[in-house]
Design a protein around this motif. Structure first.
Motif, PDB file in Angstrom:
ATOM      1  N   LEU A  45       0.830  -1.208   0.000  1.00 29.99           N
ATOM      2  CA  LEU A  45       0.000   0.000   0.000  1.00 29.99           C
ATOM      3  C   LEU A  45       0.863   1.257   0.000  1.00 29.99           C
ATOM      4  O   LEU A  45       0.561   2.225  -0.725  1.00 29.99           O
ATOM      5  N   LEU A  46       1.914   1.278   0.777  1.00 24.22           N
ATOM      6  CA  LEU A  46       2.778   2.459   0.862  1.00 24.22           C
ATOM      7  C   LEU A  46       3.707   2.589  -0.333  1.00 24.22           C
ATOM      8  O   LEU A  46       4.363   3.611  -0.490  1.00 24.22           O
ATOM      9  N   ASN A  47       3.772   1.559  -1.161  1.00 26.95           N
ATOM     10  CA  ASN A  47       4.595   1.630  -2.363  1.00 26.95           C
ATOM     11  C   ASN A  47       3.903   2.385  -3.496  1.00 26.95           C
ATOM     12  O   ASN A  47       4.527   2.737  -4.492  1.00 26.95           O
TER      13      ASN A  47
ATOM     14  N   GLY B  65       1.459  12.699   0.164  1.00 22.29           N
ATOM     15  CA  GLY B  65       1.706  12.430   1.572  1.00 22.29           C
ATOM     16  C   GLY B  65       2.269  11.055   1.844  1.00 22.29           C
ATOM     17  O   GLY B  65       2.133  10.548   2.966  1.00 22.29           O
ATOM     18  N   GLN B  66       2.891  10.472   0.824  1.00 18.18           N
ATOM     19  CA  GLN B  66       3.427   9.115   0.977  1.00 18.18           C
ATOM     20  C   GLN B  66       4.454   9.029   2.105  1.00 18.18           C
ATOM     21  O   GLN B  66       4.421   8.107   2.926  1.00 18.18           O
ATOM     22  N   ALA B  67       5.339  10.017   2.177  1.00 19.58           N
ATOM     23  CA  ALA B  67       6.382  10.006   3.218  1.00 19.58           C
ATOM     24  C   ALA B  67       5.775  10.129   4.607  1.00 19.58           C
ATOM     25  O   ALA B  67       6.273   9.522   5.563  1.00 19.58           O
TER      26      ALA B  67
ATOM     27  N   LEU C  59       4.398   7.582   9.835  1.00 13.95           N
ATOM     28  CA  LEU C  59       3.384   7.257  10.836  1.00 13.95           C
ATOM     29  C   LEU C  59       3.342   5.757  11.121  1.00 13.95           C
ATOM     30  O   LEU C  59       3.172   5.338  12.273  1.00 13.95           O
ATOM     31  N   TYR C  60       3.494   4.951  10.102  1.00 10.33           N
ATOM     32  CA  TYR C  60       3.448   3.505  10.301  1.00 10.33           C
ATOM     33  C   TYR C  60       4.742   2.966  10.908  1.00 10.33           C
ATOM     34  O   TYR C  60       4.718   1.944  11.598  1.00 10.33           O
TER      35      TYR C  60
END
Length: 318
Positions: free
Chosen positions: A114-116, A121-123, A128-129
């Protein structure tokens, strides 16, 4: 020297070895290497290597810290395999590992996928995770003990108000205490997630483009391209997860103290109580070496099983 070697060779003898001059620059680099590595080497010998050898010796001795060690041979190991708490703590730890390792791998991989994706706001989302994974284990344990408290916990309150469901006992019931410990892994996925994310970002895009041209969907590309290519990383994270799951201690020590009814009495908690509550250092050393052997065998088993499941891009057998 060359003339002497030629003469000995002509006469059927063996040429003398020619001594090569040592490069001064290389010698200085070697000395600098040993100078820079010496703090680590000294620290390892004093604080890691030395205690490891000492524990091996103490595992064959009766030692209570106050009196001198008394050699008992295999007495500690014999008593350990006749100890009911040994089997109970080992079964609890195995049960936790069976649930925890797949849960951690799957959740971390899903988060990494998901983060890929390239979104705004990806960074921020990655930070946060990842942030909860660097918080102290004691603080995280207190947080989860409050969230999952059966009387006034946030989770049970939300279940009661939103879904009109009575929440489980979580850490207070024998059948839910280990799943509750596994659920706590949600706040420690950061390190595993980052490793997966780095592996996903290194995958070649041309394979996905070719698969799209052939009509492959997202799920097919994930299971046919992504999973095989990152299988070495999955193996690495799985082995690290197995090692970590067999060393779990903080959660049980802070929240349950091994209860209820010994159902969260992990092996390392048992070892800790033996060493620092009962001061049976020889017996605790034997426990530690049994733990080392179990982890080593599980690691070797994982590597053996992975030979047919892990894909290496530059493997000559492929």
């Amino acid at each position: 020297m060359n003339q002497t070697n030629q003469a000995r060779t002509q006469l059927g003898g063996t040429a003398l070895p020619i001594k090569k001059k040592r490069n001064p620059e290389r010698a200085r680099e070697e000395r600098a290497f040993w100078y820079f590595i010496s703090p680590w080497a000294i620290g390892f010998l004093l604080f890691t290597g030395g205690p490891i050898l000492a524990s091996l010796f103490l595992s064959f001795a009766d030692y209570n810290v106050v009196d001198s060690p008394k050699f008992v041979g295999l007495g500690n190991y014999t008593a350990l395999f006749q100890d009911k708490l040994f089997y109970k703590s080992m079964s609890v730890t195995f049960y936790y590992a069976i649930l925890s390792v797949p849960f951690t791998i799957i959740c971390s991989l899903v988060l990494a996928v998901l983060l890929n994706n390239k979104i705004k706001g990806q960074a921020v989302f990655r930070t946060l995770y990842y942030t909860p994974s660097i918080v102290s284990g004691v603080a995280v344990s207190f947080l989860w003990s409050w969230l999952l408290n059966p009387d006034f916990g946030v989770v049970n309150s939300l279940l009661s108000q939103w879904f009109h469901i009575k929440g489980p006992g979580w850490f207070t019931k024998p059948n839910t205490v280990i799943p509750s410990m596994v659920l706590m892994q949600l706040t420690s996925l950061g390190g595993t997630m980052v490793i997966f994310l780095a592996s996903l970002q290194s995958l070649p895009s041309d394979l996905y483009e070719a698969a799209s041209i052939d009509g492959a969907g997202r799920l097919k590309k994930f299971f046919k391209i992504t999973i095989p290519l990152i299988s070495p990383v999955i193996l690495f994270n799985s082995i690290i997860g197995i090692i970590s799951s067999f060393q779990v201690f903080t959660q049980a020590y802070v929240i349950t103290k091994g209860g209820p009814d010994w159902n969260s009495y992990f092996y390392v908690l048992y070892l800790f109580n033996t060493a620092f509550a009962q001061f049976r250092m020889g017996y605790a050393s034997a426990q530690a070496w049994i733990l080392f052997i179990v982890i080593f065998l599980l690691t070797m088993l994982s590597l053996w099983v992975s030979r047919r499941l892990v894909y290496y891009e530059y493997d000559s057998k492929q």
